[in-house]
Scaffold this motif. Structure first.
Motif, PDB file in Angstrom:
ATOM      1  N   ILE A 212       1.089  -0.676  -0.111  1.00  0.00           N
ATOM      2  CA  ILE A 212      -0.351  -0.063   0.078  1.00  0.00           C
ATOM      3  C   ILE A 212       1.001   0.854  -0.277  1.00  0.00           C
ATOM      4  CG2 ILE A 212      -1.687   1.036   1.182  1.00  0.00           C
ATOM      5  CD1 ILE A 212      -2.033  -0.953   2.509  1.00  0.00           C
TER       6      ILE A 212
ATOM      7  N   VAL B   5     -10.876  -4.202  -2.169  1.00  0.00           N
ATOM      8  CA  VAL B   5      -9.412  -4.238  -1.813  1.00  0.00           C
ATOM      9  C   VAL B   5      -9.005  -5.365  -2.107  1.00  0.00           C
ATOM     10  CG1 VAL B   5      -7.913  -4.209  -0.086  1.00  0.00           C
ATOM     11  CG2 VAL B   5      -9.650  -2.300  -0.256  1.00  0.00           C
TER      12      VAL B   5
ATOM     13  N   LEU C 201      -7.243   3.488  -1.744  1.00  0.00           N
ATOM     14  CA  LEU C 201      -6.386   2.964  -1.227  1.00  0.00           C
ATOM     15  C   LEU C 201      -5.429   3.115  -2.433  1.00  0.00           C
ATOM     16  CD1 LEU C 201      -7.980   0.762   0.591  1.00  0.00           C
ATOM     17  CD2 LEU C 201      -5.466   0.291   1.450  1.00  0.00           C
TER      18      LEU C 201
ATOM     19  N   LEU D  92      -2.281   0.370  -4.144  1.00  0.00           N
ATOM     20  CA  LEU D  92      -1.942  -0.800  -4.528  1.00  0.00           C
ATOM     21  C   LEU D  92      -0.328  -0.558  -5.450  1.00  0.00           C
ATOM     22  CD1 LEU D  92      -4.350  -3.378  -3.631  1.00  0.00           C
ATOM     23  CD2 LEU D  92      -3.554  -2.129  -2.086  1.00  0.00           C
TER      24      LEU D  92
END
Length: 413
Positions: free
Chosen positions: A8, A171, A238, A240
């Protein structure tokens, strides 16, 4: 196919306790409660008057007026969070192969407020007079679509609609997509803006929401006096990245994602299996996916909705998975502060879990007062604390029996 490592590198959040990821995390560390009287509509005559609204968000501060006007509130949240996460990551789109960059952003309900408003307009003016922007602004996938348009990411773009598990599915799915070599960069998360009369009324009629009038006794996960969840809103996104991709450009790393488990209860429209077996399997799958022992997990950011069935079932699931170790790990619910953000919940809680690992700090379950024998684990009551955390799970359990669990690891170069 070799399994690549996934980290992350960027965070963005708009929550009931903050308008950025750092602001939201600091508020969670400080035990700030985001539950308050509803301001977006008049609740007179309704049984529920509290929600966890986003406070002080002005779309035009981030988006041009025409741009903001053509986005639902849930999409505005997502685009602004994605911009924050991208800026935080330091990614430069011109330097990337945009065909290997994708977007997975969940929304459980999408633009419900738009549907309500356009329905009223259709009744009053005729159905052919509803806005031409109604469909493209209200559909749930449009947050993901607009983020892709904003960033230019041309890889996979999709929207898991799995109720309260959607953010975690986003996610987890993005993690596997990068790990297995299909992309180098993924923007992932969830967004929701469903504090509306119809949503509050619908959840109230099915007896899912707390009808408390005191914000300090409304969202109280694991407390024996819990009576339902408090509806929240907001978003979390987020960035990634494949590890070598991140290291090559000198990115800062918050945490590593190492495991993902997803199951279905196949049991009931809204109720989880009482023994928590579906959630237990998701956690076990995430742990097995990472190739670690269950005893290595130090903390769980619980789904912890403040409903009787969820909190008891999730506690039972943790005991099933961890046995005696369940008494040694910590398991708190940040929904005690943010309320239940539905499709955004898992994403925001993944952010909080990453920050738990980075800062070595366990967020509290605030407003915990009356212990429940069915929920007798360490819920980090009322006050957060420092702790050495190496592995942490984030759980999400949704209507329809959807269960998702992601396992994160403290970043170790």
């Amino acid at each position: 196919m070799d399994r690549r490592r996934v980290v992350i590198t960027g965070l963005g959040a708009i929550t009931p306790v903050g308008l950025t990821a750092p602001e939201s995390w600091q508020a969670v560390k400080d035990g700030v409660c985001g539950v308050a009287p509803i301001t977006q509509f008049d609740t007179e005559g309704m049984k529920v008057s509290l929600a966890a609204e986003v406070k002080g968000f002005v779309p035009e501060d981030h988006l041009g007026k025409p741009e903001a006007k053509r986005m639902g509130r849930f999409t505005q949240f997502a685009v602004v969070c994605a911009r924050e996460a991208m800026a935080d990551s330091g990614l430069v789109t011109e330097a990337e192969d945009l065909d290997r960059c994708g977007v997975i952003i969940s929304s459980g309900i999408g633009g419900l407020s738009i549907t309500e408003a356009e329905h009223d307009r259709g009744l009053a003016r005729g159905w052919d007079r509803v806005s031409p922007f109604y469909i493209p602004t209200a559909i749930s996938n449009m947050a993901a679509g607009q983020v892709a348009i904003d960033t230019g990411f041309r890889g996979m773009c999709t929207c898991p609609v799995t109720a309260c598990a959607g953010g975690t599915n986003a996610v987890g799915d993005a993690f596997h997509y990068v790990r297995d070599g299909y992309a180098d960069v993924m923007l992932c998360g969830g967004t929701e803006a469903a504090v509306t009369p119809l949503a509050i009324g619908g959840f109230t009629s099915m007896k899912a929401l707390s009808q408390a009038t005191d914000p300090a006794r409304a969202s109280i996960p694991f407390d024996a006096e819990r009576t339902g969840f408090v509806l929240g809103e907001g978003a979390g996104v987020l960035v990634l990245e494949e590890l070598e991709h991140a290291l090559k450009r000198g990115a800062h790393i918050y945490a590593e994602i190492v495991g993902y488990g997803v199951t279905c209860d196949a049991y009931h429209m809204t109720a989880p299996r009482p023994d928590g077996s579906g959630g237990a399997k998701a956690m076990s799958m995430a742990i097995a996916d990472a190739g670690i022992a269950a005893e290595e997990v130090d903390y769980i950011n619980a789904h912890g909705t403040s409903t009787h069935l969820n909190d008891a079932g999730e506690t039972a699931a943790v005991k099933t998975v961890f046995g005696d170790h369940a008494r040694k790990l910590a398991m708190s619910s940040t929904k005690s502060m943010t309320g239940h953000m539905l499709g955004a919940a898992g994403a925001v809680e993944a952010i909080f879990t990453a920050m738990t690992l980075k800062d070595g700090y366990l967020p509290a379950t605030i407003h915990y007062s009356v212990p429940d024998p069915e929920c007798d684990l360490d819920v980090v009551p009322n006050v957060g604390r420092s702790a050495d955390v190496r592995y942490a799970l984030s759980n999400s359990l949704g209507f329809g029996g959807h269960n998702g669990s992601v396992l994160l690891k403290k970043w170790e170069a």
